[in-house]
Design a protein around this motif. Structure first.
Motif, mmCIF file in Angstrom:
data_model
loop_
_atom_site.group_PDB
_atom_site.id
_atom_site.type_symbol
_atom_site.label_atom_id
_atom_site.label_comp_id
_atom_site.label_asym_id
_atom_site.label_seq_id
_atom_site.Cartn_x
_atom_site.Cartn_y
_atom_site.Cartn_z
ATOM 1 N N ILE A 316 0.846 -1.191 0.000
ATOM 2 C CA ILE A 316 0.000 0.000 0.000
ATOM 3 C C ILE A 316 0.888 1.250 0.000
ATOM 4 C CG2 ILE A 316 -1.678 1.344 1.307
ATOM 5 C CD1 ILE A 316 -2.837 -1.108 -0.048
ATOM 6 N N ASP A 317 0.678 2.111 -0.980
ATOM 7 C CA ASP A 317 1.440 3.351 -1.117
ATOM 8 C C ASP A 317 0.619 4.492 -0.504
ATOM 9 O OD1 ASP A 317 2.908 5.529 -1.854
ATOM 10 O OD2 ASP A 317 3.157 4.955 -3.954
ATOM 11 N N VAL A 318 0.793 4.692 0.807
ATOM 12 C CA VAL A 318 0.000 5.710 1.505
ATOM 13 C C VAL A 318 0.235 7.104 0.938
ATOM 14 C CG1 VAL A 318 -0.405 6.834 3.734
ATOM 15 C CG2 VAL A 318 -0.212 4.339 3.605
ATOM 16 N N PRO A 319 1.488 7.525 0.657
ATOM 17 C CA PRO A 319 1.683 8.862 0.069
ATOM 18 C C PRO A 319 0.914 9.055 -1.244
ATOM 19 C CG PRO A 319 3.770 8.011 0.893
ATOM 20 C CD PRO A 319 2.783 6.888 0.983
ATOM 21 N N LYS A 320 0.808 8.016 -2.048
ATOM 22 C CA LYS A 320 0.060 8.133 -3.307
ATOM 23 C C LYS A 320 -1.428 8.326 -3.022
ATOM 24 C CE LYS A 320 -0.769 5.876 -7.751
ATOM 25 N NZ LYS A 320 -0.436 4.706 -8.630
ATOM 26 N N ILE A 321 -1.956 7.594 -2.051
ATOM 27 C CA ILE A 321 -3.366 7.754 -1.694
ATOM 28 C C ILE A 321 -3.606 9.165 -1.160
ATOM 29 C CG2 ILE A 321 -5.243 6.916 -0.239
ATOM 30 C CD1 ILE A 321 -3.876 4.202 -0.178
ATOM 31 N N VAL A 322 -2.646 9.674 -0.397
ATOM 32 C CA VAL A 322 -2.755 11.045 0.121
ATOM 33 C C VAL A 322 -2.871 12.030 -1.028
ATOM 34 C CG1 VAL A 322 -1.495 12.878 1.311
ATOM 35 C CG2 VAL A 322 -1.603 10.588 2.310
ATOM 36 N N ARG A 323 -2.054 11.845 -2.071
ATOM 37 C CA ARG A 323 -2.098 12.765 -3.209
ATOM 38 C C ARG A 323 -3.412 12.658 -3.976
ATOM 39 N NH1 ARG A 323 3.238 10.769 -3.643
ATOM 40 N NH2 ARG A 323 2.641 9.355 -5.355
ATOM 41 N N MET A 324 -4.061 11.514 -3.918
ATOM 42 C CA MET A 324 -5.304 11.295 -4.653
ATOM 43 C C MET A 324 -6.534 11.801 -3.896
ATOM 44 S SD MET A 324 -4.409 7.363 -5.737
ATOM 45 C CE MET A 324 -6.067 6.968 -6.261
ATOM 46 N N THR A 325 -6.371 12.229 -2.655
ATOM 47 C CA THR A 325 -7.539 12.508 -1.807
ATOM 48 C C THR A 325 -7.574 13.942 -1.308
ATOM 49 O OG1 THR A 325 -6.287 11.589 0.076
ATOM 50 C CG2 THR A 325 -7.839 10.116 -1.059
ATOM 51 N N VAL A 354 -8.379 -16.164 0.336
ATOM 52 C CA VAL A 354 -8.235 -14.930 1.094
ATOM 53 C C VAL A 354 -6.992 -14.190 0.627
ATOM 54 C CG1 VAL A 354 -7.883 -13.943 3.394
ATOM 55 C CG2 VAL A 354 -9.388 -15.926 3.102
ATOM 56 N N ARG A 355 -7.148 -12.906 0.344
ATOM 57 C CA ARG A 355 -6.004 -12.104 -0.110
ATOM 58 C C ARG A 355 -5.928 -10.790 0.649
ATOM 59 N NH1 ARG A 355 -7.228 -7.731 -3.061
ATOM 60 N NH2 ARG A 355 -9.135 -7.614 -4.331
ATOM 61 N N MET A 356 -4.826 -10.106 0.457
ATOM 62 C CA MET A 356 -4.590 -8.831 1.126
ATOM 63 C C MET A 356 -5.315 -7.695 0.388
ATOM 64 S SD MET A 356 -2.587 -9.633 3.632
ATOM 65 C CE MET A 356 -1.292 -10.756 4.173
ATOM 66 N N ILE A 357 -5.395 -6.538 1.066
ATOM 67 C CA ILE A 357 -5.907 -5.326 0.440
ATOM 68 C C ILE A 357 -4.760 -4.681 -0.329
ATOM 69 C CG2 ILE A 357 -6.953 -3.058 0.854
ATOM 70 C CD1 ILE A 357 -7.943 -4.164 3.554
ATOM 71 N N THR A 358 -4.999 -4.358 -1.595
ATOM 72 C CA THR A 358 -3.937 -3.824 -2.451
ATOM 73 C C THR A 358 -4.308 -2.433 -2.972
ATOM 74 O OG1 THR A 358 -4.861 -4.727 -4.502
ATOM 75 C CG2 THR A 358 -3.449 -6.194 -3.182
ATOM 76 N N MET A 359 -3.360 -1.830 -3.668
ATOM 77 C CA MET A 359 -3.618 -0.518 -4.268
ATOM 78 C C MET A 359 -4.705 -0.605 -5.328
ATOM 79 S SD MET A 359 -2.001 2.009 -2.907
ATOM 80 C CE MET A 359 -2.071 3.243 -4.206
ATOM 81 N N ALA A 360 -4.856 -1.766 -5.955
ATOM 82 C CA ALA A 360 -5.923 -1.928 -6.946
ATOM 83 C C ALA A 360 -7.293 -1.755 -6.292
ATOM 84 C CB ALA A 360 -5.812 -3.303 -7.603
ATOM 85 N N ASP A 361 -7.427 -2.199 -5.057
ATOM 86 C CA ASP A 361 -8.698 -2.016 -4.340
ATOM 87 C C ASP A 361 -8.964 -0.538 -4.077
ATOM 88 O OD1 ASP A 361 -9.279 -4.833 -4.067
ATOM 89 O OD2 ASP A 361 -7.684 -4.904 -2.566
ATOM 90 N N PHE A 362 -7.925 0.197 -3.709
ATOM 91 C CA PHE A 362 -8.103 1.630 -3.499
ATOM 92 C C PHE A 362 -8.428 2.345 -4.804
ATOM 93 C CE2 PHE A 362 -6.165 0.845 0.602
ATOM 94 C CZ PHE A 362 -6.790 1.789 1.408
ATOM 95 N N ALA A 363 -7.789 1.914 -5.895
ATOM 96 C CA ALA A 363 -8.088 2.529 -7.189
ATOM 97 C C ALA A 363 -9.538 2.279 -7.587
ATOM 98 C CB ALA A 363 -7.145 1.973 -8.256
#
Length: 406
Positions: A316-325, A354-363
């Motif tokens: 998970i790229d938290v800084p990227k999510i920050v820039r998107m929000t 069962v899988r992890m939460i990924t950046m694709a889920d955030f996208a």
């Protein structure tokens, strides 16, 4: 209405609610029944309890809006609208409201002045970002309270008030809780449901008792949430003398020849500062304002990390999510994290793995989420452009210019 005057089925619902205090659907159902039986104050209190646990509960927000609107109408108008004859077959002992003056007591009524001080384990360090907001709070409130001798040296006594304003979901109430955690003094939190009452004169009495309790326990902080409802413009209340009386009582309690509020600091919060009576914003009352806008970069990072801390994550790229929000409120960010987790859960169920939460889920999640602050910022832009008399919203104007919204 006294509890013994409720119809039997309402009494049964209340008993069931006492046995299951965390049953949110039941609590909302009881609130709806209270509205049907012309008890908007009781309904508002039940909705406020739900929103304390789930601030975004749509049903609770809808019912609270209905209850508040009912409370704003004159009591005589609500009584006229209530069809007492239609209820005769349902319950024989149902009686119309009893009108009382502010000096009389109401059996079974919860008195706002009996509220206890709030305890909180949250500190300002727990609030991510918002460095300027925290600095202003420290100068206006925390430093004078912690260092009374220093305050006396500079003629800086603890009185007056500070208004926190900004879009919903951006942390005004959380900041208030953090202030409660910082202080060694008592902190009293008062909501709309604690003051407004269907009985004539009772709202003014409740408000008077709140301030009397604060004065008796000074130094303390008195937090008034939804101040735009308690202190709305009197020019809009010509048809509602009951609510106008509540506003007049608030003005009197905050600053009058009969009130000595030395040691009582009033902290208020609102989403709509432009709906507040101008007399509340003059020196001696809420003489300072502080914008609590959408979380800045550092605050968004902290909020995201908080909501992701106990979830299974992968790359998970938290800084990227920050820039998107940008312009997302704290509530929006929490919803984004929940939505991404739901997508991962749905896929795990569909594939059986069962899988992890990924950046694709955030996208995927962010495609369906828009900042809830947009409509507020649009209203604010109109206010700044056309109604900023005396520079009251210069801080808001500077915020919007910096982000090229003006």
């Amino acid at each position: 209405m006294p509890d013994e005057a409720w119809p039997p089925f309402v009494s049964s619902l209340m008993a069931a609610l006492e046995a299951s205090p965390h049953d949110v659907p039941l609590r909302l159902h009881v609130a709806s029944v209270m509205l049907d039986h012309d008890a908007p104050a009781r309904a508002a209190g039940l909705c406020a309890e739900v929103l304390a646990l789930d601030p975004d509960n749509a049903d609770a927000l809808r019912l609270l809006s209905t209850a508040t609107e009912a409370l704003r109408r004159p009591v005589s108008a609500r009584e006229a609208e209530f069809d007492w004859s239609a209820r005769e077959g349902e319950v024989a002992d149902l009686v119309p409201p009893v009108f009382v003056t502010g000096s009389e007591d109401i059996d079974g009524d919860d008195r706002a002045g009996d509220a206890d001080a709030v305890d909180s384990d949250i500190r300002l360090d727990d609030v991510g970002g918002m460095a300027d907001v925290k600095r202003r709070l420290d100068l206006a409130l925390l430093t004078p309270m912690r260092n009374p001798e220093l305050g006396k040296l500079y003629g800086r006594s603890l009185h007056g008030g500070l208004l926190l304003y900004g879009p919903p979901g951006c942390g005004k109430t959380f900041l208030a809780r953090a202030i409660a955690g910082e202080l060694g003094a008592k902190f009293y939190a008062v909501s709309l449901a604690d003051v407004l009452d269907m009985w004539l004169g009772a709202s003014e009495r409740n408000l008077r008792e709140v301030f009397e309790t604060a004065r008796a326990n000074a130094p303390c902080v008195l937090f008034l949430d939804e101040i735009d409802a308690l202190g709305q413009k009197r020019s809009n209340l010509s048809a509602n003398p009951a609510m106008r009386g509540t506003v007049n009582q608030l003005l009197s309690e905050m600053d009058s020849v009969r009130s000595n509020n030395e040691g009582v600091f009033v902290l208020a919060a609102t989403n709509h500062p432009w709906d507040i009576d101008p007399a509340l914003l003059r020196p001696g009352r809420l003489d300072r304002t502080l914008l609590v806008g959408p979380p800045d970069t550092e605050a968004r990072r902290s909020i995201l990390e908080y909501h992701l801390r106990d979830r299974p994550l992968e790359s998970i790229d938290v800084p990227k999510i920050v820039r998107m929000t940008d312009h997302f409120s704290g509530a929006d960010l929490a919803h984004l994290c929940d939505s991404a987790a739901e997508l991962a859960l749905e896929d795990s169920i569909a594939t059986g793995t069962v899988r992890m939460i990924t950046m694709a889920d955030f996208a995927g999640a962010i495609k369906h989420i828009r900042p809830s602050t947009s409509s507020w910022l649009e209203d604010a832009r109109n206010v700044v452009t056309f109604s900023n008399q005396g520079g009251r919203y210069d801080e808001l104007a500077a915020y919007m210019k910096k982000r090229r919204m003006l």
